[in-house]
Motif scaffolding. Structure first.
Motif, PDB file in Angstrom:
ATOM      1  N   PHE A 233       0.813  -1.199   0.000  1.00  0.00           N
ATOM      2  CA  PHE A 233       0.000   0.000   0.000  1.00  0.00           C
ATOM      3  C   PHE A 233       0.856   1.262   0.000  1.00  0.00           C
ATOM      4  O   PHE A 233       0.498   2.254  -0.647  1.00  0.00           O
ATOM      5  N   TYR A 234       1.962   1.248   0.704  1.00  0.00           N
ATOM      6  CA  TYR A 234       2.798   2.443   0.761  1.00  0.00           C
ATOM      7  C   TYR A 234       3.310   2.834  -0.626  1.00  0.00           C
ATOM      8  O   TYR A 234       3.396   4.020  -0.959  1.00  0.00           O
ATOM      9  N   ASP A 235       3.619   1.845  -1.451  1.00  0.00           N
ATOM     10  CA  ASP A 235       4.025   2.142  -2.831  1.00  0.00           C
ATOM     11  C   ASP A 235       2.911   2.863  -3.588  1.00  0.00           C
ATOM     12  O   ASP A 235       3.166   3.810  -4.340  1.00  0.00           O
ATOM     13  N   PHE A 236       1.670   2.419  -3.369  1.00  0.00           N
ATOM     14  CA  PHE A 236       0.537   3.086  -4.014  1.00  0.00           C
ATOM     15  C   PHE A 236       0.395   4.518  -3.493  1.00  0.00           C
ATOM     16  O   PHE A 236       0.183   5.461  -4.267  1.00  0.00           O
ATOM     17  N   TYR A 249       2.839  13.511   3.312  1.00  0.00           N
ATOM     18  CA  TYR A 249       3.132  13.711   4.727  1.00  0.00           C
ATOM     19  C   TYR A 249       3.449  12.407   5.451  1.00  0.00           C
ATOM     20  O   TYR A 249       4.380  12.326   6.250  1.00  0.00           O
ATOM     21  N   LEU A 250       2.651  11.385   5.215  1.00  0.00           N
ATOM     22  CA  LEU A 250       2.804  10.151   5.975  1.00  0.00           C
ATOM     23  C   LEU A 250       4.005   9.371   5.461  1.00  0.00           C
ATOM     24  O   LEU A 250       4.279   9.331   4.258  1.00  0.00           O
ATOM     25  N   ASN A 251       4.703   8.731   6.369  1.00  0.00           N
ATOM     26  CA  ASN A 251       5.837   7.900   5.987  1.00  0.00           C
ATOM     27  C   ASN A 251       5.506   6.435   6.231  1.00  0.00           C
ATOM     28  O   ASN A 251       4.430   6.099   6.763  1.00  0.00           O
ATOM     29  N   ARG A 252       6.415   5.593   5.857  1.00  0.00           N
ATOM     30  CA  ARG A 252       6.152   4.158   5.970  1.00  0.00           C
ATOM     31  C   ARG A 252       5.873   3.751   7.412  1.00  0.00           C
ATOM     32  O   ARG A 252       5.005   2.896   7.683  1.00  0.00           O
ATOM     33  N   GLU A 253       6.583   4.361   8.367  1.00  0.00           N
ATOM     34  CA  GLU A 253       6.387   4.019   9.769  1.00  0.00           C
ATOM     35  C   GLU A 253       4.981   4.371  10.250  1.00  0.00           C
ATOM     36  O   GLU A 253       4.400   3.669  11.088  1.00  0.00           O
ATOM     37  N   THR A 254       4.423   5.454   9.715  1.00  0.00           N
ATOM     38  CA  THR A 254       3.086   5.867  10.135  1.00  0.00           C
ATOM     39  C   THR A 254       2.089   4.735   9.937  1.00  0.00           C
ATOM     40  O   THR A 254       1.265   4.440  10.819  1.00  0.00           O
ATOM     41  N   PHE A 255       2.158   4.076   8.787  1.00  0.00           N
ATOM     42  CA  PHE A 255       1.197   3.012   8.503  1.00  0.00           C
ATOM     43  C   PHE A 255       1.406   1.805   9.418  1.00  0.00           C
ATOM     44  O   PHE A 255       0.430   1.185   9.860  1.00  0.00           O
ATOM     45  N   SER A 256       2.645   1.487   9.722  1.00  0.00           N
ATOM     46  CA  SER A 256       2.902   0.372  10.637  1.00  0.00           C
ATOM     47  C   SER A 256       2.348   0.665  12.024  1.00  0.00           C
ATOM     48  O   SER A 256       1.737  -0.205  12.660  1.00  0.00           O
ATOM     49  N   VAL A 257       2.566   1.887  12.498  1.00  0.00           N
ATOM     50  CA  VAL A 257       2.075   2.244  13.838  1.00  0.00           C
ATOM     51  C   VAL A 257       0.551   2.212  13.867  1.00  0.00           C
ATOM     52  O   VAL A 257      -0.059   1.684  14.812  1.00  0.00           O
ATOM     53  N   GLY A 280      -4.675  -0.209  -4.444  1.00  0.00           N
ATOM     54  CA  GLY A 280      -5.168  -0.389  -3.091  1.00  0.00           C
ATOM     55  C   GLY A 280      -5.760   0.885  -2.542  1.00  0.00           C
ATOM     56  O   GLY A 280      -5.430   1.994  -2.975  1.00  0.00           O
ATOM     57  N   ALA A 281      -6.669   0.729  -1.578  1.00  0.00           N
ATOM     58  CA  ALA A 281      -7.303   1.864  -0.901  1.00  0.00           C
ATOM     59  C   ALA A 281      -7.283   1.611   0.597  1.00  0.00           C
ATOM     60  O   ALA A 281      -7.556   0.494   1.056  1.00  0.00           O
ATOM     61  N   LEU A 282      -6.955   2.652   1.349  1.00  0.00           N
ATOM     62  CA  LEU A 282      -6.985   2.602   2.806  1.00  0.00           C
ATOM     63  C   LEU A 282      -8.256   3.280   3.288  1.00  0.00           C
ATOM     64  O   LEU A 282      -8.537   4.424   2.941  1.00  0.00           O
ATOM     65  N   ASN A 283      -9.022   2.561   4.096  1.00  0.00           N
ATOM     66  CA  ASN A 283     -10.245   3.089   4.694  1.00  0.00           C
ATOM     67  C   ASN A 283     -10.162   2.963   6.206  1.00  0.00           C
ATOM     68  O   ASN A 283      -9.593   1.998   6.729  1.00  0.00           O
ATOM     69  N   TYR A 294      -6.928   7.067   1.447  1.00  0.00           N
ATOM     70  CA  TYR A 294      -5.872   7.127   0.438  1.00  0.00           C
ATOM     71  C   TYR A 294      -6.042   5.968  -0.539  1.00  0.00           C
ATOM     72  O   TYR A 294      -6.538   4.894  -0.193  1.00  0.00           O
ATOM     73  N   TRP A 295      -5.562   6.200  -1.747  1.00  0.00           N
ATOM     74  CA  TRP A 295      -5.578   5.139  -2.735  1.00  0.00           C
ATOM     75  C   TRP A 295      -4.398   5.338  -3.670  1.00  0.00           C
ATOM     76  O   TRP A 295      -3.795   6.418  -3.746  1.00  0.00           O
ATOM     77  N   GLY A 296      -4.058   4.302  -4.414  1.00  0.00           N
ATOM     78  CA  GLY A 296      -3.030   4.406  -5.436  1.00  0.00           C
ATOM     79  C   GLY A 296      -2.977   3.141  -6.260  1.00  0.00           C
ATOM     80  O   GLY A 296      -3.600   2.125  -5.932  1.00  0.00           O
ATOM     81  N   CYS A 297      -2.225   3.192  -7.361  1.00  0.00           N
ATOM     82  CA  CYS A 297      -2.095   2.025  -8.223  1.00  0.00           C
ATOM     83  C   CYS A 297      -0.738   2.063  -8.910  1.00  0.00           C
ATOM     84  O   CYS A 297      -0.097   3.112  -9.001  1.00  0.00           O
ATOM     85  N   ILE A 298      -0.319   0.899  -9.358  1.00  0.00           N
ATOM     86  CA  ILE A 298       0.927   0.821 -10.123  1.00  0.00           C
ATOM     87  C   ILE A 298       0.658   0.415 -11.564  1.00  0.00           C
ATOM     88  O   ILE A 298       1.578   0.374 -12.378  1.00  0.00           O
ATOM     89  N   GLU A 299      -0.601   0.136 -11.876  1.00  0.00           N
ATOM     90  CA  GLU A 299      -1.027  -0.137 -13.245  1.00  0.00           C
ATOM     91  C   GLU A 299      -2.357   0.559 -13.484  1.00  0.00           C
ATOM     92  O   GLU A 299      -3.221   0.556 -12.612  1.00  0.00           O
ATOM     93  N   GLN A 300      -2.525   1.147 -14.645  1.00  0.00           N
ATOM     94  CA  GLN A 300      -3.785   1.780 -14.988  1.00  0.00           C
ATOM     95  C   GLN A 300      -4.712   0.761 -15.649  1.00  0.00           C
ATOM     96  O   GLN A 300      -4.328   0.099 -16.601  1.00  0.00           O
ATOM     97  N   ARG A 301      -5.892   0.622 -15.117  1.00  0.00           N
ATOM     98  CA  ARG A 301      -6.923  -0.234 -15.698  1.00  0.00           C
ATOM     99  C   ARG A 301      -8.231   0.560 -15.775  1.00  0.00           C
ATOM    100  O   ARG A 301      -8.466   1.437 -14.946  1.00  0.00           O
TER     101      ARG A 301
END
Length: 387
Positions: A233-236, A249-257, A280-283, A294-301
């Motif tokens: 998800f962080y990559d997205f 703003y958010l870093n990788r550690e933020t999501f782990s915490v 992926g989407a974070l809810n 938040y949401w993101g993708c690495i491929e467009q569909r």
């Protein structure tokens, strides 16, 4: 409550506040649970340096304490050196004041950082002292702004009744709009589709079919969330952030915490191409609502964003009996997908009389424009029209 029986105190971080004490006023018994007001969420932003002085968010939380030091009420406050990450846009106010010879920053902000979600802001438990405590918080926040030479105090994404109360106390009220999906007791997505006009119903089915072609969608929550999920998800998140607003703003550690503390209030939705997540989407899961963040993708569909963020969220809300899906700020394209216009509110105290008068006049016209646009949009929802 005797006014001499409590005192105001400002703290520069939530580590100075007991977790259970904060939550007792932020999410008291009898109130709908708001994940964004919890100590776990707000302190995670501070602990992982997402909301800190270096990013322009200096915590300055205001507390009302009883004679024995018991927390009675609280207000999440931040001294801001810019207007980013707020979703209530006052850049033009800052520019106008600067051109007139004033300094708009720093300002004082009551809000949940990076979160355009309506909720309680003057945090008090229900009871006979609630109004008095809220007024003590507001008076303390204005005093804090005055004593520190801040140009203004802003209270963002507050509930309508609190907006009306703050207007009575002399603050300027600003309105805007978002698009929310409302659950009218639907038993399935098809049940929801049945209330749409024929053309819109067909369009949504086509969009879902295109998005789901060759993909499957996973809902991951609670203990099922792993660090591998957060890595994906962080990559997205980073990809979307860099394309839209530069450095996120958010870093990788933020999501782990957040995952460690709040997994039961988190829903991750992944679009899977075989065993590989491509979007992926974070809810966040509240007491009555699902909040798309938040949401993101690495491929467009085709239609991938609509499916991952809007339709899958509706599926989850129906299955879990949630009343509302809030899919973030702005987005008129949500209207055709069954998300209707909803008014949002913010309140503003402006120190300089001239700037205050100019903003007051502007906001009167802006509120009228927002109301006209909402009237226009309500006539164009995808739902069946009454005969």
């Amino acid at each position: 409550m005797d006014e001499t029986s409590f005192k105001l105190r400002m703290v520069d971080g939530l580590t100075e506040v007991d977790r259970a004490a904060w939550d007792s006023v932020a999410n008291p018994s009898g109130r709908v649970f708001d994940p964004f007001l919890s100590w776990d969420f707000l302190e995670a932003l501070e602990a992982t340096e997402a909301a800190q002085p270096e990013t322009g968010w200096t915590p300055a939380h205001l507390l009302v304490e009883g004679a024995a030091g018991t927390l009675k009420a609280a207000m999440p406050l931040y001294a801001k050196t810019h207007s980013q990450g707020e979703f209530v846009f006052d850049h033009s106010w800052a520019d106008a004041y600067y051109r007139a010879g004033g300094e708009y920053y720093p300002k004082l902000l009551c809000a949940v950082p990076f979160t355009p979600v309506t909720g309680r802001r003057l945090l008090t438990p229900p009871g006979p002292d609630e109004i008095r405590l809220q007024r003590a918080l507001l008076a303390g926040a204005v005093q804090l702004a005055e004593q520190n030479g801040f140009s203004s105090l802003h209270v963002n994404f507050l509930q309508p009744d609190m907006a009306a109360a703050l207007q009575q106390d002399g603050l300027l009220i600003r309105t805007d709009q978002q698009f929310h999906w409302q659950n009218d007791g639907y038993s399935s997505f098809d049940d929801f589709l049945a209330v749409l006009s024929s053309a819109k119903r067909k369009n949504l089915r086509k969009e879902r079919a295109k998005a789901q072609n060759g993909l499957r969608f996973e809902h991951v929550t609670r203990d099922a969330i792993t660090e591998a999920h957060w890595d994906a998800f962080y990559d997205f998140y980073v990809d979307t952030g860099q394309r839209k607003w530069g450095s996120p703003y958010l870093n990788r550690e933020t999501f782990s915490v957040l995952g460690e503390r709040m997994a039961e209030h988190i829903l991750l939705i992944f679009a899977m191409d075989r065993d590989r997540p491509i979007a992926g989407a974070l809810n966040m899961i509240g007491g009555e609502a699902l909040y798309g963040r938040y949401w993101g993708c690495i491929e467009q569909r085709p239609m991938l964003h609509f499916e991952t963020c809007y339709y899958q969220a509706i599926d989850y809300a129906i299955a879990n009996g949630l009343k509302t899906v809030e899919a973030g700020a702005q987005g008129g394209h949500k209207l055709a997908r069954g998300y209707g216009p909803v008014t949002t509110y913010s309140a503003h105290w402006i120190a300089h009389p001239g700037l205050r008068d100019a903003i007051h006049n502007y906001l009167e016209r802006e509120r009228e424009a927002v109301e006209r646009e909402q009237g226009y949009l309500r006539k164009r929802t995808p739902f069946k029209k009454a005969e």
